[in-house]
Each structure stands twice: as structure tokens, then as C-alpha cells.
Write a protein that holds these residues in place. Structure first.
Motif, short mmCIF file in Angstrom:
data_model
loop_
_atom_site.label_atom_id
_atom_site.label_comp_id
_atom_site.label_asym_id
_atom_site.label_seq_id
_atom_site.Cartn_x
_atom_site.Cartn_y
_atom_site.Cartn_z
N MET A 1 5.25 10.75 2.68
CA MET A 1 6.14 10.62 1.52
C MET A 1 7.35 11.53 1.67
N LEU A 2 7.09 12.78 2.09
CA LEU A 2 8.21 13.73 2.25
C LEU A 2 9.16 13.23 3.33
N GLU A 3 8.61 12.72 4.43
CA GLU A 3 9.46 12.22 5.52
C GLU A 3 10.32 11.04 5.08
N ALA A 4 9.79 10.23 4.15
CA ALA A 4 10.56 9.07 3.69
C ALA A 4 11.63 9.46 2.67
N GLY A 5 11.60 10.73 2.22
CA GLY A 5 12.64 11.21 1.31
C GLY A 5 12.16 11.45 -0.12
N PHE A 6 10.88 11.17 -0.40
CA PHE A 6 10.38 11.39 -1.76
C PHE A 6 10.32 12.89 -2.04
N ASP A 7 10.51 13.22 -3.32
CA ASP A 7 10.56 14.64 -3.71
C ASP A 7 9.73 14.82 -4.97
N HIS A 8 9.67 16.07 -5.45
CA HIS A 8 8.94 16.40 -6.70
C HIS A 8 7.55 15.75 -6.68
N LEU A 9 6.84 15.93 -5.58
CA LEU A 9 5.51 15.28 -5.46
C LEU A 9 4.55 15.81 -6.52
N ARG A 10 3.83 14.89 -7.13
CA ARG A 10 2.74 15.26 -8.06
C ARG A 10 1.46 14.87 -7.33
N ILE A 11 0.59 15.85 -7.15
CA ILE A 11 -0.58 15.65 -6.27
C ILE A 11 -1.86 15.89 -7.06
N TYR A 12 -2.72 14.89 -7.10
CA TYR A 12 -3.98 15.00 -7.85
C TYR A 12 -5.13 14.69 -6.89
N ASP A 13 -5.79 15.74 -6.44
CA ASP A 13 -6.87 15.55 -5.45
C ASP A 13 -8.24 15.73 -6.08
N ARG A 14 -8.27 16.33 -7.27
CA ARG A 14 -9.56 16.71 -7.85
C ARG A 14 -9.92 15.89 -9.07
N ASN A 15 -8.99 15.07 -9.56
CA ASN A 15 -9.24 14.39 -10.84
C ASN A 15 -10.26 13.27 -10.72
N LEU A 16 -10.30 12.63 -9.55
CA LEU A 16 -11.27 11.55 -9.32
C LEU A 16 -12.19 11.98 -8.18
N GLU A 17 -13.45 11.57 -8.28
CA GLU A 17 -14.40 11.97 -7.23
C GLU A 17 -14.07 11.30 -5.89
N HIS A 18 -13.70 10.01 -5.94
CA HIS A 18 -13.59 9.24 -4.70
C HIS A 18 -12.15 9.09 -4.19
N TYR B 1 -7.71 10.12 -4.34
CA TYR B 1 -6.58 10.99 -4.70
C TYR B 1 -5.46 10.13 -5.25
N LEU B 2 -4.55 10.83 -5.91
CA LEU B 2 -3.36 10.16 -6.44
C LEU B 2 -2.17 11.03 -6.03
N VAL B 3 -1.20 10.43 -5.36
CA VAL B 3 0.01 11.17 -4.99
C VAL B 3 1.20 10.38 -5.53
N ILE B 4 2.08 11.08 -6.23
CA ILE B 4 3.23 10.42 -6.85
C ILE B 4 4.50 11.13 -6.39
N GLY B 5 5.42 10.37 -5.79
CA GLY B 5 6.65 10.96 -5.29
C GLY B 5 7.85 10.32 -5.93
N LYS B 6 8.89 11.12 -6.15
CA LYS B 6 10.08 10.65 -6.88
C LYS B 6 11.26 10.40 -5.94
N LYS B 7 12.03 9.38 -6.27
CA LYS B 7 13.32 9.17 -5.59
C LYS B 7 14.37 9.91 -6.40
N LEU B 8 15.05 10.86 -5.79
CA LEU B 8 16.04 11.65 -6.54
C LEU B 8 17.43 11.04 -6.41
#
Ligand code: SAM
Length: 220
Positions: free
Chosen positions: A194-211, A213-220
């Protein structure tokens, strides 16, 4: 000569069982029939581990937002987005899933959904067109993601977000939905890509679900 004919026949038969451009994860998934896949995607017990309301809560308010559900499958998440007031483009590479989506969301009941056939290597989002691009259990189905993510980035509006929900490798649990570990993409890879593609302000949720992850990246 006979060997050549046999080899050619084998090649033609094996190609005819593959969808053009699909990767090992797709081949693994298509070991099951469409009927089995759809009933497992829509299994009411999925809510227990998928926690769709929590996922939507983490993404943020969707009313009035334009969302593309990339690899929508049976429309499990498209339905939640529509119920939240989003305008949804349910997109898939697969004609059979698209047929199923069209039947599940008739226009008289769901005026805010449209359907899109996309390519294995192109989500066909156009330019600056969407508030959210969402993938659930689909990121690991995509090859050449460096090029693919650039197309997603281009298709989002400025301020738009790319949401990746997918299975964590290495989960120790007797119940284990999702593909084998070797097909899963680690969260660190998603973040890097995501970072390499240019996304920024990543929101990273690795612990909220057992099975997953959720990663959310913004186009600035
Ligand atoms: C495991 S299913 C997930 C379906 C749905 N998102 C869900 O969570 O229930 C993966 C979906 O991705 C689609 N798919 C496979 N390769 C893809 C690609 N390269 N781009 C977009 N969708 C793809 C498949 O046809 C299938 O509908």
C-alpha cells in the motif's frame, strides 16, 4: 507424433478448466462448486467470526459514499454497504458470481447497486471515481499487485480509501475459515504494498478479528 497429440490434448483440456488470468488461490477456490462457494460465503454462521458490523464501524460512515466491492462474490459485504446507504458497484471477474449478484439485488429493491465485470489485472475504476475500494478475502487472489494497486489508487477520489480485509497466516485455532496458509498474504506485505502504491495515513487493525486483518489506506 502420438506423444505430441496427447500432450496438446492434455494442454487444451487443462486450459479449458482455468479462468484466463486466475492464480493459484482462484484454482484452489474453484475446487468447490459455485453452489458450495455461495453457501459458504453466505453461511449465517460467518457473521460470528466475520463481525461485519464491527468491520463497517472501523471503515466509517458510508451513507452517500460511492463504494466498489472488488471481488464481491455472493455480495456478502455489498449487502451491508447498501444497508448503510452507500452507492455500491458490485464487481467481479467471474460471470457466475455476477449472475448471482444480479439475482440477489434486483433493481426494484436495491436501486443503489450496479454490477461490473472487471479483469483479473484491472478493477476498471476509471479516474477519481470512488470514495472507497473494498476487498474482502480477495487481496490474496490478485497477482502483480504493484500494478493493480496503482490502478486502485488512480480510481479513488482524493481522500478516498482502499480497504483490504483478508486472512492472517498462522492462526492457531481448530476452526479456521479461509485458504491454506501458503496462499495468505501477511499484513506486513499489505502495508508495504500500500505504501509503495502511494497510499498514506494507513489505519491498521490486526487484533480486532481473530482470523483476519483490516488495512485501510488513503489517497491524499
Ligand atoms: C474468496 S471470494 C470472496 C468473495 C467476497 N468478497 C466475500 O468476502 O465473501 C474471492 C472473490 O474474488 C474474485 N476474484 C478472484 N480474482 C480476482 C481478481 N484478480 N480481481 C478481482 N476479483 C477477483 C472471485 O471471483 C471471488 O468472487
Amino acid at each position: 507424433m502420438i506423444f505430441r497429440i496427447v500432450a496438446l490434448t492434455f494442454f487444451v483440456i487443462s486450459c479449458s478448466h482455468q479462468h484466463h488470468g486466475e492464480n493459484a488461490s482462484n484454482q484452489h477456490m474453484h475446487q468447490k462448486s459455485y453452489r458450495e462457494l455461495i453457501s459458504s460465503f453466505d453461511d449465517p454462521r460467518r457473521d460470528n467470526w466475520q463481525k461485519p458490523e464491527m468491520v463497517l464501524g472501523l471503515i466509517g460512515p458510508l451513507a452517500g459514499k460511492r463504494v466498489i466491492d472488488i471481488g464481491a462474490g455472493s455480495g456478502y459485504f455489498s449487502k451491508y454497504f447498501l444497508n448503510s446507504g452507500a452507492e455500491v458497484v458490485a464487481a467481479d471477474v467471474d460471470d457466475k458470481f455476477l449472475e448471482h449478484l444480479k439475482k440477489s439485488f434486483p433493481p426494484e429493491k436495491f436501486p443503489d447497486v450496479t454490477f461490473k465485470k472487471i479483469f483479473f489485472d484491472d478493477p476498471k475504476m476509471g479516474k477519481d471515481s470512488y470514495d472507497y475500494a473494498f476487498t474482502s478475502n480477495t487481496y490474496h487472489h490478485i497477482d502483480h499487485r504493484d500494478e493493480y494497486l496503482k490502478k486502485v489508487y488512480e480510481g479513488l477520489k482524493v481522500g478516498g480509501e482502499f480497504v483490504v480485509l483478508d486472512f492472517k497466516p498462522g492462526v492457531k485455532s481448530s476452526f479456521r475459515p479461509g485458504p491454506p496458509d501458503k496462499m495468505r498474504v501477511p499484513i506486513t506485505t499489505v502495508i508495504k504494498e500500500m505504501l509503495e502504491a502511494g497510499f498514506d495515513h494507513l489505519r491498521i487493525y490486526d487484533r480486532n478479528l481473530e482470523h483476519q486483518y483490516l488495512v485501510i489506506g488513503k489517497k491524499l
